[in-house]
Design a protein around this motif. Structure first.
Motif, mmCIF file in Angstrom:
data_model
loop_
_atom_site.group_PDB
_atom_site.id
_atom_site.type_symbol
_atom_site.label_atom_id
_atom_site.label_comp_id
_atom_site.label_asym_id
_atom_site.label_seq_id
_atom_site.Cartn_x
_atom_site.Cartn_y
_atom_site.Cartn_z
ATOM 1 N N THR A 164 -0.819 -18.100 -17.875
ATOM 2 C CA THR A 164 -0.457 -17.211 -16.567
ATOM 3 C C THR A 164 0.581 -18.677 -16.040
ATOM 4 O OG1 THR A 164 -1.697 -18.200 -15.143
ATOM 5 C CG2 THR A 164 -2.103 -16.361 -16.276
ATOM 6 N N GLU A 165 1.350 -18.765 -15.103
ATOM 7 C CA GLU A 165 2.088 -19.122 -14.277
ATOM 8 C C GLU A 165 1.456 -20.596 -13.508
ATOM 9 O OE1 GLU A 165 5.639 -19.378 -11.359
ATOM 10 O OE2 GLU A 165 4.872 -17.580 -11.100
ATOM 11 N N ALA A 166 -0.344 -20.235 -12.896
ATOM 12 C CA ALA A 166 -0.989 -21.490 -12.911
ATOM 13 C C ALA A 166 -1.608 -21.639 -13.918
ATOM 14 C CB ALA A 166 -1.630 -20.316 -11.329
ATOM 15 N N GLY A 167 -1.557 -21.864 -15.271
ATOM 16 C CA GLY A 167 -2.168 -22.266 -15.790
ATOM 17 C C GLY A 167 -3.569 -21.474 -16.014
ATOM 18 N N SER A 168 -4.252 -20.041 -16.068
ATOM 19 C CA SER A 168 -4.973 -19.549 -16.700
ATOM 20 C C SER A 168 -4.547 -18.668 -17.646
ATOM 21 C CB SER A 168 -5.767 -18.288 -15.205
ATOM 22 O OG SER A 168 -5.942 -19.215 -14.754
ATOM 23 N N ILE A 169 -5.823 -18.955 -19.382
ATOM 24 C CA ILE A 169 -5.533 -18.109 -20.231
ATOM 25 C C ILE A 169 -5.547 -17.097 -20.032
ATOM 26 C CG2 ILE A 169 -5.950 -19.191 -23.042
ATOM 27 C CD1 ILE A 169 -6.588 -22.093 -22.338
ATOM 28 N N ARG A 170 -4.849 -16.795 -20.239
ATOM 29 C CA ARG A 170 -5.043 -14.846 -21.026
ATOM 30 C C ARG A 170 -4.842 -14.762 -22.405
ATOM 31 N NH1 ARG A 170 1.516 -13.554 -19.689
ATOM 32 N NH2 ARG A 170 0.508 -10.909 -19.807
ATOM 33 N N LEU A 171 -4.403 -15.250 -23.858
ATOM 34 C CA LEU A 171 -4.180 -14.536 -24.526
ATOM 35 C C LEU A 171 -4.578 -16.216 -25.501
ATOM 36 C CD1 LEU A 171 -5.218 -12.121 -26.527
ATOM 37 C CD2 LEU A 171 -2.686 -12.415 -26.567
ATOM 38 N N VAL A 172 -5.316 -15.551 -27.176
ATOM 39 C CA VAL A 172 -5.627 -17.323 -27.786
ATOM 40 C C VAL A 172 -5.870 -16.891 -29.429
ATOM 41 C CG1 VAL A 172 -6.485 -19.146 -28.656
ATOM 42 C CG2 VAL A 172 -6.421 -18.781 -26.083
ATOM 43 N N ARG A 173 -5.002 -17.004 -29.489
ATOM 44 C CA ARG A 173 -4.680 -16.749 -31.517
ATOM 45 C C ARG A 173 -4.673 -18.351 -32.328
ATOM 46 N NH1 ARG A 173 -5.778 -13.050 -30.180
ATOM 47 N NH2 ARG A 173 -5.882 -10.819 -30.254
ATOM 48 N N GLU A 174 -5.877 -17.872 -33.171
ATOM 49 C CA GLU A 174 -6.502 -19.137 -34.014
ATOM 50 C C GLU A 174 -5.430 -18.917 -35.701
ATOM 51 O OE1 GLU A 174 -9.466 -22.143 -32.430
ATOM 52 O OE2 GLU A 174 -10.013 -20.405 -32.963
ATOM 53 N N ASP A 175 -5.119 -20.268 -35.996
ATOM 54 C CA ASP A 175 -4.885 -20.211 -37.375
ATOM 55 C C ASP A 175 -4.641 -20.873 -37.867
ATOM 56 O OD1 ASP A 175 -3.238 -18.262 -39.433
ATOM 57 O OD2 ASP A 175 -2.559 -20.094 -40.282
ATOM 58 N N VAL A 176 -4.499 -21.626 -39.487
ATOM 59 C CA VAL A 176 -4.776 -23.325 -40.232
ATOM 60 C C VAL A 176 -3.261 -23.787 -40.390
ATOM 61 C CG1 VAL A 176 -6.497 -22.702 -41.983
ATOM 62 C CG2 VAL A 176 -4.135 -21.733 -42.231
ATOM 63 N N GLY A 177 -2.629 -22.691 -39.696
ATOM 64 C CA GLY A 177 -0.546 -23.112 -39.372
ATOM 65 C C GLY A 177 -0.490 -22.983 -37.967
ATOM 66 N N ARG A 178 0.092 -23.714 -37.938
ATOM 67 C CA ARG A 178 0.821 -23.630 -36.795
ATOM 68 C C ARG A 178 1.581 -21.992 -35.668
ATOM 69 N NH1 ARG A 178 3.145 -28.065 -39.049
ATOM 70 N NH2 ARG A 178 5.435 -27.604 -38.419
ATOM 71 N N HIS A 179 2.295 -22.556 -37.354
ATOM 72 C CA HIS A 179 3.577 -21.220 -36.893
ATOM 73 C C HIS A 179 3.103 -19.605 -36.898
ATOM 74 C CE1 HIS A 179 5.173 -24.279 -39.463
ATOM 75 N NE2 HIS A 179 6.381 -24.242 -38.916
ATOM 76 N N ASN A 180 1.623 -19.748 -38.124
ATOM 77 C CA ASN A 180 1.179 -18.445 -38.214
ATOM 78 C C ASN A 180 0.346 -18.430 -36.718
ATOM 79 O OD1 ASN A 180 1.910 -18.386 -40.983
ATOM 80 N ND2 ASN A 180 0.059 -19.422 -41.232
ATOM 81 N N ALA A 181 -0.483 -19.321 -36.301
ATOM 82 C CA ALA A 181 -0.814 -19.159 -34.792
ATOM 83 C C ALA A 181 -0.031 -18.531 -33.807
ATOM 84 C CB ALA A 181 -1.943 -20.431 -34.024
ATOM 85 N N PHE A 182 1.044 -19.689 -33.428
ATOM 86 C CA PHE A 182 2.377 -18.327 -32.390
ATOM 87 C C PHE A 182 2.565 -17.392 -33.031
ATOM 88 C CE2 PHE A 182 6.156 -20.368 -29.743
ATOM 89 C CZ PHE A 182 5.650 -19.866 -28.813
ATOM 90 N N ASP A 183 2.498 -16.818 -34.515
ATOM 91 C CA ASP A 183 3.502 -15.799 -34.277
ATOM 92 C C ASP A 183 1.894 -14.639 -34.299
ATOM 93 O OD1 ASP A 183 5.321 -15.964 -35.695
ATOM 94 O OD2 ASP A 183 4.928 -16.536 -37.496
ATOM 95 N N LYS A 184 1.194 -14.950 -34.412
ATOM 96 C CA LYS A 184 -0.241 -14.300 -33.582
ATOM 97 C C LYS A 184 -0.899 -13.853 -32.705
ATOM 98 C CE LYS A 184 -3.693 -15.141 -37.688
ATOM 99 N NZ LYS A 184 -4.648 -15.844 -38.518
ATOM 100 N N LEU A 185 -0.376 -14.980 -32.015
ATOM 101 C CA LEU A 185 -0.770 -14.646 -30.609
ATOM 102 C C LEU A 185 0.852 -13.797 -29.977
ATOM 103 C CD1 LEU A 185 -1.438 -15.620 -27.793
ATOM 104 C CD2 LEU A 185 0.502 -17.726 -27.667
ATOM 105 N N ILE A 186 2.072 -14.168 -30.443
ATOM 106 C CA ILE A 186 3.783 -13.628 -30.520
ATOM 107 C C ILE A 186 2.878 -11.904 -30.308
ATOM 108 C CG2 ILE A 186 5.962 -12.889 -30.660
ATOM 109 C CD1 ILE A 186 6.276 -16.242 -30.661
#
Length: 259
Positions: free
Chosen positions: A165-187
């Protein structure tokens, strides 16, 4: 398939002592992505949240523009890995066939590489929302991030991507061995759940590469924060897209590009 397994290791000490240690080890499997019956890509990925991966990958590959372009997504287990079958709308299907045609041509004709280079450096869309938060929000998110990374804590071998969030609270997380995959999973998870960035930001446990900048821009993220350093191309691409960056984020300091 689970994202980790427990294996035994011989633990050798500097003093010559030895014992047995059991550790959780991250799984990494080949995931073939098929779009409307055409083989598109093979990724090495953690075998969880793969539907999220499919949605996010399709968006950041510029194959789809919205969740409605994804008509169906299925994961199937094969002998040597997994296959992610995506069924896309007609307008998206045209993009897939064009992209596959160019990739096939690239393997046989050096001149076609010119088109590939132009595609790689395509203009990025400008942000519809701009970061107006305080840097203290990044420190707050960084402090809270580890508690939201069960696979990372267990294995110390995967990346995490967090929507904050704008204040720094975490809304959602995804994990992966690959940094690109982790971001794609989140998106992809945000796309599937109908979530926007809502003036928040993304926090990634990786370096700031140009690919991650592009994924952030294509998902209309106002600001991208990473725990490691950027590349020059990442800085340049972020500047042209109007994407705010915070890099080398640590508990006591971070860097904000100013030139």
């Amino acid at each position: 398939m689970t994202a980790a397994r427990t294996l035994a290791f011989a633990r050798i000490g500097a003093d010559g002592g030895a014992d047995v240690e059991r550790r959780a080890i991250a799984e990494e499997v080949p995931v073939a992505i098929e779009c409307n019956g055409l083989g598109y890509a093979v990724l090495m990925a953690s075998p969880d949240d793969l539907l999220d991966l499919g949605y996010g990958f399709a968006l950041t590959e510029r194959l789809i523009d919205e969740a409605g372009d994804m008509l169906d997504a299925e994961v199937h287990a094969l002998e040597h890995g997994l296959i992610l079958r995506l069924t896309l709308s007609q307008r998206a299907a045209i993009r897939v066939s064009d992209r596959v045609r160019h990739r096939t041509a690239d393997s046989s004709c050096g001149l076609c590489g010119i088109e590939s280079l132009e595609q790689a450096m395509r203009p990025l869309p400008p942000r519809s929302a701009h970061w107006a938060g305080e840097d203290q929000a990044v420190f707050a998110a960084l402090q809270a991030l580890e508690k939201t990374q069960p696979l990372g804590v267990a294995t110390r071998a995967v990346h995490a991507a967090a929507a904050c969030t704008e204040a720094g609270s975490i809304r959602l997380v995804r994990e992966d061995v690959g940094r690109h995959n982790a971001f794609d999973k989140l998106i992809g998870a945000m796309l599937r759940e109908g979530l926007s960035w809502d003036h928040g930001f993304a926090l990634l446990t990786s370096r700031c590469s140009y690919e991650l900048v592009e994924k952030a821009a294509l998902s209309d993220c106002p600001m991208l924060a990473t725990i490691s350093a950027p590349t020059a191309l990442a800085l340049a691409r972020a500047r042209t897209a109007g994407l705010e960056l915070r890099v080398l984020t640590r508990p006591d300091a971070l860097l904000r590009p100013i030139a």
